[in-house]
Design an enzyme around this catalytic site. Structure first.
Site, short mmCIF file in Angstrom:
data_model
loop_
_atom_site.label_atom_id
_atom_site.label_comp_id
_atom_site.label_asym_id
_atom_site.label_seq_id
_atom_site.Cartn_x
_atom_site.Cartn_y
_atom_site.Cartn_z
CG ASN A 1 -0.26 0.17 2.52
OD1 ASN A 1 0.97 0.08 2.61
ND2 ASN A 1 -1.02 0.41 3.58
CG ASP B 1 -4.19 -1.38 3.98
OD1 ASP B 1 -3.99 -2.36 4.71
OD2 ASP B 1 -4.09 -0.20 4.38
CG ASN C 1 -7.53 -10.01 5.72
OD1 ASN C 1 -8.61 -10.55 5.95
ND2 ASN C 1 -7.36 -8.70 5.84
CE LYS D 1 -10.36 -23.01 7.15
NZ LYS D 1 -11.37 -22.42 8.06
CE1 TYR E 1 6.76 -4.17 13.53
CE2 TYR E 1 8.44 -4.39 15.21
CZ TYR E 1 8.00 -4.63 13.93
OH TYR E 1 8.80 -5.32 13.05
#
Length: 311
Positions: free
Chosen positions: A33, A57, A98, A104, A144
């Site tokens: 992104n 993104d 995601n 998967k 983070y």
């Protein structure tokens, strides 16, 4: 030929990984992104017919058919990840969800680029993979640190619950060409300040230590980890166990750049770790890997890059 997705592929590490995997004859989809990544980093790859660039993104799902996924998407320097800490957590956590959901569905192997920051300000030295860390969950760096720790949790649970083929690597301080000049990391900071003839800024007394690995060593380790058998999932430390104080690094940069910069001291930022050094016994055993590039050699190549960028 494998079809490979690299999230964060236009970043410092991602761009080098794209380049290496293309050179090995693979088809590479680079997804970014451009928050900290740059088209400039992968501009030289755009004419390669096996390379595809996608602006996206990873906090939103992405659908594609691939054999392997390297999940590198996340700002990794304090200046960038503290700029929008909520977005940083979303990138780590939703990004992991995601890519794991994608892996998967399509039965792809997926590697998580985790970090030495999962160890926080360590009370064990050097840090082995079995050390659980000493992290402040509400500090300025926790967006983070805890984001990456949660991502590791998600990877392990997708593996245990859904048999997703995963790999987890914990990356220690890495430097080299294509680092962002303003990312606030110590190597780029010192080199940029030296080349501009400015004072070199050390936070704290300069006795805190870090271990620095050159980008080529890291890329080699990432590929070796991805290519291991499915019974080895990590986490595995990837870093250079050579340990240097901030003062030693500053003096080496001054020597190699030939600058007349002076060293100045400023207060230590919140939760800044005093020591950071990997135990790489597992990487040696499972990957047959250890870093090859010495600090001085790597710094020379990085300084040469920054000379072109800055001057």
């Amino acid at each position: 030929m494998k079809r490979i997705l690299i999230t964060g592929g236009a970043g410092f590490i991602g761009s080098h990984l794209c380049e290496r995997l293309l050179n090995e004859g693979n088809e590479v989809i680079c997804l970014d992104n451009y928050f900290t990544g740059s088209k400039q980093n992968i501009k030289h790859l755009l004419d390669n017919h096996n390379f595809e660039l996608v602006r996206h993104d990873i906090t939103s799902p992405y659908f594609v058919e691939v054999d392997e996924i390297y999940n590198l998407a996340c700002p990794a320097s304090p200046i960038h990840y503290q700029y929008n800490p909520i977005k940083t957590v979303k990138t780590s956590v939703m990004g992991a969800i995601n890519v794991l959901g994608l892996a998967k569905r399509i039965k792809a192997k997926v590697l998580q680029a985790s970090t030495s920051e999962v160890y926080g300000d360590p009370e064990v030295h050097p840090q082995p993979e079995g050390y659980w860390g000493n992290v402040n969950p509400i500090g300025l760096r926790s967006c983070y640190d805890e984001g990456k720790r949660c991502a590791e949790t998600l990877f392990m649970d997708y593996h245990r619950q859904n048999n997703v083929k995963i790999k987890i690597v914990r990356i220690f301080n890495t430097y080299g060409p294509r680092m962002h000049p303003d990312d606030g990391r110590v190597v780029s900071n010192f080199i940029v300040q030296a080349l501009q003839g400015k004072d070199i800024t050390i936070y704290g007394n300069g006795k805190q230590t870090r271990s620095f690995q050159y980008i080529d060593d890291l890329v080699e380790a990432l590929i070796r980890t991805m290519n291991t058998e499915n019974d080895f999932i990590g986490p595995v430390n990837i870093g250079n166990p050579g340990e240097f104080t901030m003062l030693e690094l500053a003096e080496k940069v001054i020597e190699l750049t030939g600058t007349k910069s002076k060293i100045v001291f400023q207060p230590l930022p919140s939760d800044d770790p005093k020591q950071r050094c990997p135990d790489i016994s597992l990487a040696k055993e499972k990957l047959g890997w250890e870093p090859k590039v010495e600090l001085e050699e790597g710094l020379r190549k990085t300084i040469e890059y920054f000379r072109k960028v800055i001057l």
